[in-house]
Scaffold this motif. Structure first.
Motif, mmCIF file in Angstrom:
data_model
loop_
_atom_site.group_PDB
_atom_site.id
_atom_site.type_symbol
_atom_site.label_atom_id
_atom_site.label_comp_id
_atom_site.label_asym_id
_atom_site.label_seq_id
_atom_site.Cartn_x
_atom_site.Cartn_y
_atom_site.Cartn_z
ATOM 1 N N ASN A 230 12.020 -6.681 36.402
ATOM 2 C CA ASN A 230 11.418 -7.251 37.605
ATOM 3 C C ASN A 230 10.052 -7.848 37.295
ATOM 4 O O ASN A 230 9.428 -7.509 36.281
ATOM 5 C CB ASN A 230 11.220 -6.155 38.657
ATOM 6 C CG ASN A 230 12.470 -5.337 38.903
ATOM 7 O OD1 ASN A 230 13.246 -5.631 39.788
ATOM 8 N ND2 ASN A 230 12.674 -4.286 38.102
ATOM 9 N N VAL A 231 9.589 -8.700 38.208
ATOM 10 C CA VAL A 231 8.219 -9.199 38.126
ATOM 11 C C VAL A 231 7.505 -8.938 39.448
ATOM 12 O O VAL A 231 8.131 -8.819 40.504
ATOM 13 C CB VAL A 231 8.157 -10.709 37.808
ATOM 14 C CG1 VAL A 231 8.736 -10.992 36.441
ATOM 15 C CG2 VAL A 231 8.849 -11.539 38.881
ATOM 16 N N PHE A 232 6.187 -8.866 39.362
ATOM 17 C CA PHE A 232 5.312 -8.795 40.531
ATOM 18 C C PHE A 232 4.851 -10.204 40.856
ATOM 19 O O PHE A 232 4.558 -10.999 39.955
ATOM 20 C CB PHE A 232 4.112 -7.899 40.225
ATOM 21 C CG PHE A 232 3.023 -7.947 41.262
ATOM 22 C CD1 PHE A 232 3.149 -7.258 42.454
ATOM 23 C CD2 PHE A 232 1.869 -8.687 41.040
ATOM 24 C CE1 PHE A 232 2.142 -7.305 43.418
ATOM 25 C CE2 PHE A 232 0.854 -8.743 41.986
ATOM 26 C CZ PHE A 232 0.997 -8.046 43.186
ATOM 27 N N ASN A 233 4.755 -10.510 42.133
ATOM 28 C CA ASN A 233 4.381 -11.852 42.566
ATOM 29 C C ASN A 233 2.860 -11.992 42.618
ATOM 30 O O ASN A 233 2.233 -11.787 43.657
ATOM 31 C CB ASN A 233 4.981 -12.150 43.943
ATOM 32 C CG ASN A 233 4.780 -13.600 44.351
ATOM 33 O OD1 ASN A 233 4.415 -14.439 43.537
ATOM 34 N ND2 ASN A 233 5.029 -13.895 45.617
ATOM 35 N N GLY A 234 2.285 -12.320 41.471
ATOM 36 C CA GLY A 234 0.845 -12.504 41.419
ATOM 37 C C GLY A 234 0.330 -12.424 39.997
ATOM 38 O O GLY A 234 1.081 -12.170 39.049
ATOM 39 N N SER A 235 -0.956 -12.619 39.850
ATOM 40 C CA SER A 235 -1.607 -12.552 38.545
ATOM 41 C C SER A 235 -1.884 -11.098 38.175
ATOM 42 O O SER A 235 -1.678 -10.177 38.980
ATOM 43 C CB SER A 235 -2.926 -13.321 38.597
ATOM 44 O OG SER A 235 -3.824 -12.670 39.500
ATOM 45 N N GLY A 236 -2.391 -10.891 36.962
ATOM 46 C CA GLY A 236 -2.792 -9.551 36.572
ATOM 47 C C GLY A 236 -3.883 -8.997 37.471
ATOM 48 O O GLY A 236 -3.882 -7.810 37.819
ATOM 49 N N GLU A 237 -4.805 -9.850 37.879
ATOM 50 C CA GLU A 237 -5.868 -9.423 38.798
ATOM 51 C C GLU A 237 -5.288 -9.073 40.164
ATOM 52 O O GLU A 237 -5.684 -8.077 40.782
ATOM 53 C CB GLU A 237 -6.904 -10.535 38.938
ATOM 54 C CG GLU A 237 -8.090 -10.162 39.819
ATOM 55 C CD GLU A 237 -9.118 -11.277 39.925
ATOM 56 O OE1 GLU A 237 -10.076 -11.117 40.710
ATOM 57 O OE2 GLU A 237 -8.967 -12.302 39.229
ATOM 58 N N ASP A 238 -4.325 -9.882 40.635
ATOM 59 C CA ASP A 238 -3.661 -9.584 41.909
ATOM 60 C C ASP A 238 -2.967 -8.227 41.850
ATOM 61 O O ASP A 238 -2.975 -7.460 42.821
ATOM 62 C CB ASP A 238 -2.624 -10.660 42.239
ATOM 63 C CG ASP A 238 -3.238 -12.016 42.517
ATOM 64 O OD1 ASP A 238 -4.398 -12.064 42.966
ATOM 65 O OD2 ASP A 238 -2.550 -13.033 42.276
ATOM 66 N N TRP A 239 -2.351 -7.944 40.710
ATOM 67 C CA TRP A 239 -1.651 -6.668 40.530
ATOM 68 C C TRP A 239 -2.611 -5.494 40.656
ATOM 69 O O TRP A 239 -2.317 -4.510 41.338
ATOM 70 C CB TRP A 239 -0.957 -6.665 39.174
ATOM 71 C CG TRP A 239 -0.384 -5.360 38.723
ATOM 72 C CD1 TRP A 239 -0.732 -4.646 37.623
ATOM 73 C CD2 TRP A 239 0.681 -4.610 39.341
ATOM 74 N NE1 TRP A 239 0.022 -3.506 37.510
ATOM 75 C CE2 TRP A 239 0.900 -3.460 38.551
ATOM 76 C CE3 TRP A 239 1.453 -4.800 40.485
ATOM 77 C CZ2 TRP A 239 1.862 -2.507 38.870
ATOM 78 C CZ3 TRP A 239 2.418 -3.847 40.807
ATOM 79 C CH2 TRP A 239 2.615 -2.720 40.003
ATOM 80 N N GLN A 240 -3.766 -5.596 40.029
ATOM 81 C CA GLN A 240 -4.732 -4.509 40.099
ATOM 82 C C GLN A 240 -5.238 -4.316 41.529
ATOM 83 O O GLN A 240 -5.412 -3.180 41.986
ATOM 84 C CB GLN A 240 -5.895 -4.778 39.143
ATOM 85 C CG GLN A 240 -5.508 -4.724 37.668
ATOM 86 C CD GLN A 240 -4.880 -3.401 37.273
ATOM 87 O OE1 GLN A 240 -5.326 -2.329 37.718
ATOM 88 N NE2 GLN A 240 -3.846 -3.447 36.448
ATOM 89 N N LYS A 241 -5.446 -5.403 42.242
ATOM 90 C CA LYS A 241 -5.869 -5.302 43.644
ATOM 91 C C LYS A 241 -4.776 -4.658 44.486
ATOM 92 O O LYS A 241 -5.050 -3.806 45.341
ATOM 93 C CB LYS A 241 -6.205 -6.694 44.194
ATOM 94 C CG LYS A 241 -7.473 -7.302 43.634
ATOM 95 C CD LYS A 241 -7.704 -8.692 44.220
ATOM 96 C CE LYS A 241 -8.971 -9.327 43.668
ATOM 97 N NZ LYS A 241 -9.169 -10.710 44.191
ATOM 98 N N TRP A 242 -3.527 -5.074 44.252
ATOM 99 C CA TRP A 242 -2.408 -4.512 45.009
ATOM 100 C C TRP A 242 -2.270 -3.022 44.725
ATOM 101 O O TRP A 242 -2.049 -2.228 45.645
ATOM 102 C CB TRP A 242 -1.123 -5.260 44.656
ATOM 103 C CG TRP A 242 0.049 -4.905 45.522
ATOM 104 C CD1 TRP A 242 0.398 -5.472 46.711
ATOM 105 C CD2 TRP A 242 1.029 -3.890 45.261
ATOM 106 N NE1 TRP A 242 1.538 -4.873 47.215
ATOM 107 C CE2 TRP A 242 1.939 -3.902 46.345
ATOM 108 C CE3 TRP A 242 1.225 -2.982 44.227
ATOM 109 C CZ2 TRP A 242 3.030 -3.033 46.418
ATOM 110 C CZ3 TRP A 242 2.312 -2.110 44.297
ATOM 111 C CH2 TRP A 242 3.197 -2.143 45.383
#
Length: 248
Positions: A230-242
Protein backbone atom coordinates in the motif's frame (compact mmCIF):
# COMPACT_ATOMS: atom_id res chain seq x y z
CA UNK A 1 16.57 -8.19 -36.43
CA UNK A 2 17.90 -5.48 -34.11
CA UNK A 3 14.43 -3.93 -33.99
CA UNK A 4 12.90 -7.30 -33.09
CA UNK A 5 15.52 -7.81 -30.39
CA UNK A 6 14.81 -4.40 -28.87
CA UNK A 7 11.07 -5.06 -28.91
CA UNK A 8 11.63 -8.38 -27.13
CA UNK A 9 13.64 -6.61 -24.42
CA UNK A 10 10.82 -4.12 -23.92
CA UNK A 11 8.30 -6.94 -23.63
CA UNK A 12 10.42 -8.76 -21.07
CA UNK A 13 10.86 -5.61 -19.00
CA UNK A 14 7.08 -5.30 -18.80
CA UNK A 15 6.54 -8.95 -17.97
CA UNK A 16 9.16 -9.31 -15.26
CA UNK A 17 8.80 -8.21 -11.62
CA UNK A 18 10.26 -4.84 -10.76
CA UNK A 19 8.79 -3.04 -13.75
CA UNK A 20 8.37 0.73 -13.80
CA UNK A 21 5.73 1.97 -11.39
CA UNK A 22 6.56 -0.30 -8.43
CA UNK A 23 8.64 0.32 -5.30
CA UNK A 24 9.04 -3.42 -4.65
CA UNK A 25 9.19 -6.32 -7.06
CA UNK A 26 5.89 -8.03 -7.87
CA UNK A 27 4.67 -11.47 -8.93
CA UNK A 28 2.07 -10.00 -11.30
CA UNK A 29 2.94 -6.42 -12.30
CA UNK A 30 0.61 -4.32 -14.44
CA UNK A 31 1.23 -1.34 -16.70
CA UNK A 32 -0.21 1.66 -14.86
CA UNK A 33 -2.03 4.58 -16.41
CA UNK A 34 -2.12 7.74 -14.35
CA UNK A 35 -0.04 8.21 -11.23
CA UNK A 36 2.02 5.13 -10.36
CA UNK A 37 2.57 3.63 -6.88
CA UNK A 38 6.30 4.31 -6.84
CA UNK A 39 5.64 8.05 -7.11
CA UNK A 40 4.35 8.05 -3.52
CA UNK A 41 6.85 8.50 -0.72
CA UNK A 42 5.42 6.19 1.97
CA UNK A 43 4.77 2.47 1.49
CA UNK A 44 3.47 -0.19 3.86
CA UNK A 45 1.96 -3.66 4.16
CA UNK A 46 -1.23 -5.31 5.27
CA UNK A 47 -0.90 -8.85 6.55
CA UNK A 48 -2.91 -11.70 8.04
CA UNK A 49 -2.61 -15.41 8.76
CA UNK A 50 -1.62 -16.01 5.14
CA UNK A 51 1.82 -14.59 5.93
CA UNK A 52 4.16 -16.68 8.06
CA UNK A 53 6.40 -15.04 10.62
CA UNK A 54 7.78 -11.84 9.11
CA UNK A 55 11.25 -10.40 9.56
CA UNK A 56 9.90 -6.92 10.30
CA UNK A 57 13.31 -5.31 10.75
CA UNK A 58 14.34 -6.52 7.30
CA UNK A 59 11.07 -5.24 5.86
CA UNK A 60 11.65 -1.87 7.49
CA UNK A 61 15.16 -1.61 6.05
CA UNK A 62 13.64 -2.33 2.62
CA UNK A 63 11.29 0.64 2.95
CA UNK A 64 8.17 -0.58 4.79
CA UNK A 65 6.90 2.32 6.92
CA UNK A 66 3.55 1.07 8.25
CA UNK A 67 1.49 -2.10 8.65
CA UNK A 68 -2.18 -2.94 8.97
CA UNK A 69 -2.69 -6.33 10.61
CA UNK A 70 -5.83 -8.47 10.53
CA UNK A 71 -7.19 -9.06 14.01
CA UNK A 72 -10.78 -10.26 13.76
CA UNK A 73 -13.59 -11.33 11.45
CA UNK A 74 -17.28 -11.49 12.21
CA UNK A 75 -18.05 -12.12 15.86
CA UNK A 76 -15.96 -15.15 16.69
CA UNK A 77 -12.83 -15.37 14.52
CA UNK A 78 -9.45 -14.15 15.78
CA UNK A 79 -6.57 -14.25 13.32
CA UNK A 80 -4.01 -16.77 14.65
CA UNK A 81 -1.07 -14.69 13.41
CA UNK A 82 -2.25 -11.39 14.87
CA UNK A 83 -0.22 -11.50 18.07
CA UNK A 84 2.96 -12.48 16.22
CA UNK A 85 2.60 -9.78 13.56
CA UNK A 86 1.48 -7.17 16.10
CA UNK A 87 4.42 -7.66 18.43
CA UNK A 88 6.92 -8.08 15.58
CA UNK A 89 5.97 -4.78 13.96
CA UNK A 90 6.18 -3.05 17.35
CA UNK A 91 9.68 -4.41 18.01
CA UNK A 92 10.80 -3.12 14.60
CA UNK A 93 9.27 0.30 15.42
CA UNK A 94 6.89 0.14 12.45
CA UNK A 95 3.63 2.04 13.05
CA UNK A 96 0.84 -0.54 13.02
CA UNK A 97 -2.91 -0.73 13.20
CA UNK A 98 -5.45 -3.56 13.41
CA UNK A 99 -8.30 -4.32 11.04
CA UNK A 100 -11.63 -6.15 11.24
CA UNK A 101 -13.14 -8.06 8.30
CA UNK A 102 -16.88 -7.43 8.31
CA UNK A 103 -19.38 -10.33 8.16
CA UNK A 104 -22.90 -9.50 6.97
CA UNK A 105 -24.57 -12.31 8.93
CA UNK A 106 -23.70 -10.92 12.37
CA UNK A 107 -24.93 -7.70 14.05
CA UNK A 108 -22.55 -4.76 13.83
CA UNK A 109 -22.59 -4.29 17.62
CA UNK A 110 -21.40 -7.85 18.20
CA UNK A 111 -18.60 -7.44 15.68
CA UNK A 112 -17.41 -4.17 17.19
CA UNK A 113 -17.45 -5.75 20.65
CA UNK A 114 -15.43 -8.73 19.36
CA UNK A 115 -12.81 -6.42 17.85
CA UNK A 116 -12.59 -4.40 21.07
CA UNK A 117 -12.23 -7.60 23.10
CA UNK A 118 -9.25 -8.77 21.06
CA UNK A 119 -7.30 -5.66 20.05
CA UNK A 120 -5.38 -3.95 22.86
CA UNK A 121 -5.74 -0.23 23.41
CA UNK A 122 -2.13 0.94 23.24
CA UNK A 123 -0.62 4.38 22.83
CA UNK A 124 1.05 5.01 19.49
CA UNK A 125 -0.99 2.65 17.32
CA UNK A 126 -2.69 3.62 14.06
CA UNK A 127 -6.47 4.02 13.78
CA UNK A 128 -8.50 0.80 13.63
CA UNK A 129 -9.76 -0.29 10.21
CA UNK A 130 -13.16 -1.61 9.15
CA UNK A 131 -12.74 -3.83 6.07
CA UNK A 132 -16.06 -3.95 4.18
CA UNK A 133 -16.28 -5.89 0.92
CA UNK A 134 -18.44 -8.59 -0.61
CA UNK A 135 -17.26 -12.12 0.09
CA UNK A 136 -18.89 -14.42 -2.52
CA UNK A 137 -16.65 -17.33 -1.49
CA UNK A 138 -17.77 -17.40 2.14
CA UNK A 139 -19.05 -20.88 3.11
CA UNK A 140 -21.47 -19.41 5.67
CA UNK A 141 -22.61 -15.94 4.54
CA UNK A 142 -23.11 -14.45 1.08
CA UNK A 143 -25.71 -11.85 2.09
CA UNK A 144 -25.65 -8.53 0.26
CA UNK A 145 -27.80 -6.04 2.16
CA UNK A 146 -29.04 -2.91 0.37
CA UNK A 147 -26.70 0.08 0.32
CA UNK A 148 -28.56 2.06 2.97
CA UNK A 149 -28.38 -0.90 5.37
CA UNK A 150 -24.68 -1.43 4.66
CA UNK A 151 -23.95 2.18 5.58
CA UNK A 152 -26.13 1.93 8.70
CA UNK A 153 -24.16 -1.08 9.91
CA UNK A 154 -20.89 0.68 9.15
CA UNK A 155 -21.92 3.68 11.25
CA UNK A 156 -22.75 1.44 14.23
CA UNK A 157 -19.34 -0.25 14.07
CA UNK A 158 -17.49 3.04 13.59
CA UNK A 159 -19.20 4.72 16.55
CA UNK A 160 -18.52 1.88 18.98
CA UNK A 161 -14.89 1.43 17.98
CA UNK A 162 -14.16 5.16 17.95
CA UNK A 163 -15.64 5.54 21.42
CA UNK A 164 -13.39 2.79 22.80
CA UNK A 165 -10.09 3.70 21.12
CA UNK A 166 -10.51 7.45 20.78
CA UNK A 167 -9.73 7.35 17.06
CA UNK A 168 -12.10 7.39 14.10
CA UNK A 169 -11.66 4.10 12.19
CA UNK A 170 -10.57 4.03 8.57
CA UNK A 171 -12.72 2.13 6.04
CA UNK A 172 -11.08 -0.27 3.59
CA UNK A 173 -13.09 -1.29 0.54
CA UNK A 174 -13.03 -2.34 -3.11
CA UNK A 175 -14.25 -0.57 -6.28
CA UNK A 176 -17.38 -2.74 -6.65
CA UNK A 177 -18.40 -2.45 -3.00
CA UNK A 178 -17.67 1.27 -2.85
CA UNK A 179 -19.78 1.99 -5.93
CA UNK A 180 -22.72 -0.31 -5.15
CA UNK A 181 -23.08 0.93 -1.58
CA UNK A 182 -22.28 4.61 -2.16
CA UNK A 183 -19.72 4.51 0.61
CA UNK A 184 -18.65 8.06 -0.16
CA UNK A 185 -21.88 9.18 1.55
CA UNK A 186 -20.45 8.25 4.96
CA UNK A 187 -19.39 11.54 6.59
CA UNK A 188 -16.00 12.10 8.18
CA UNK A 189 -14.45 8.85 6.96
CA UNK A 190 -10.89 8.36 5.74
CA UNK A 191 -10.69 5.67 3.08
CA UNK A 192 -8.17 2.94 2.32
CA UNK A 193 -9.00 1.83 -1.22
CA UNK A 194 -8.08 -1.24 -3.22
CA UNK A 195 -7.25 -1.06 -6.91
CA UNK A 196 -4.69 -3.44 -8.38
CA UNK A 197 -5.31 -2.75 -12.07
CA UNK A 198 -6.06 0.98 -12.27
CA UNK A 199 -4.73 4.10 -10.59
CA UNK A 200 -7.17 5.45 -8.02
CA UNK A 201 -8.16 8.49 -10.05
CA UNK A 202 -9.62 6.03 -12.58
CA UNK A 203 -11.04 3.47 -10.14
CA UNK A 204 -12.66 5.98 -7.72
CA UNK A 205 -13.17 9.26 -9.60
CA UNK A 206 -13.29 12.24 -7.27
CA UNK A 207 -12.91 10.27 -4.03
CA UNK A 208 -10.46 11.49 -1.40
CA UNK A 209 -8.35 8.74 0.16
CA UNK A 210 -5.51 8.13 2.61
CA UNK A 211 -4.23 4.68 1.65
CA UNK A 212 -4.13 2.77 -1.64
CA UNK A 213 -3.69 -1.00 -1.77
CA UNK A 214 -2.13 -1.35 -5.20
CA UNK A 215 -1.09 -5.00 -5.26
CA UNK A 216 -1.71 -8.32 -3.55
CA UNK A 217 1.37 -9.96 -5.05
CA UNK A 218 4.22 -7.78 -3.82
CA UNK A 219 7.64 -9.27 -3.13
CA UNK A 220 9.00 -7.56 -0.03
CA UNK A 221 12.24 -8.46 1.77
CA UNK A 222 11.45 -10.11 5.09
CA UNK A 223 8.12 -11.54 3.88
CA UNK A 224 7.78 -15.04 2.43
CA UNK A 225 5.68 -15.09 -0.74
CA UNK A 226 3.35 -12.44 -2.09
CA UNK A 227 1.92 -9.74 0.15
CA UNK A 228 -0.43 -6.75 -0.09
CA UNK A 229 1.44 -3.47 -0.53
CA UNK A 230 0.00 0.00 0.00
CA UNK A 231 0.90 3.67 -0.23
CA UNK A 232 -0.03 6.69 1.86
CA UNK A 233 -1.47 9.65 -0.02
CA UNK A 234 1.08 12.34 0.70
CA UNK A 235 4.72 13.23 1.13
CA UNK A 236 7.01 12.00 3.88
CA UNK A 237 6.31 15.23 5.76
CA UNK A 238 2.56 14.72 5.30
CA UNK A 239 2.94 11.22 6.72
CA UNK A 240 4.64 12.48 9.86
CA UNK A 241 1.93 15.10 10.37
CA UNK A 242 -0.79 12.48 9.85
CA UNK A 243 0.90 10.15 12.34
CA UNK A 244 1.06 12.84 14.99
CA UNK A 245 -2.66 13.53 14.64
CA UNK A 246 -3.88 9.93 14.23
CA UNK A 247 -1.94 7.87 16.76
CA UNK A 248 -3.61 7.49 20.13
Amino acid sequence: MIRAFLLSLIFLSLALPGQAGYRFEDHAPVVWTGRTPDSYAVHGLDVARFQDRIDWRKAKRAGVEFAFIKATEGGDFFDPMFDDHWSGARRADIPRGAYHFYYFCRPAKEQAAWFIQNVPRRRGTLPPVLDMEWNPHSPTCVKRPPAKEVRRQARIFLRMVEKHYGLRPIIYTTPEFYSQNQMGKLPGVEFWLRSTAKSLEHAYPGQHWKFWQYTGTGLVPGVTGGVDVNVFNGSGEDWQKWLRSHRR
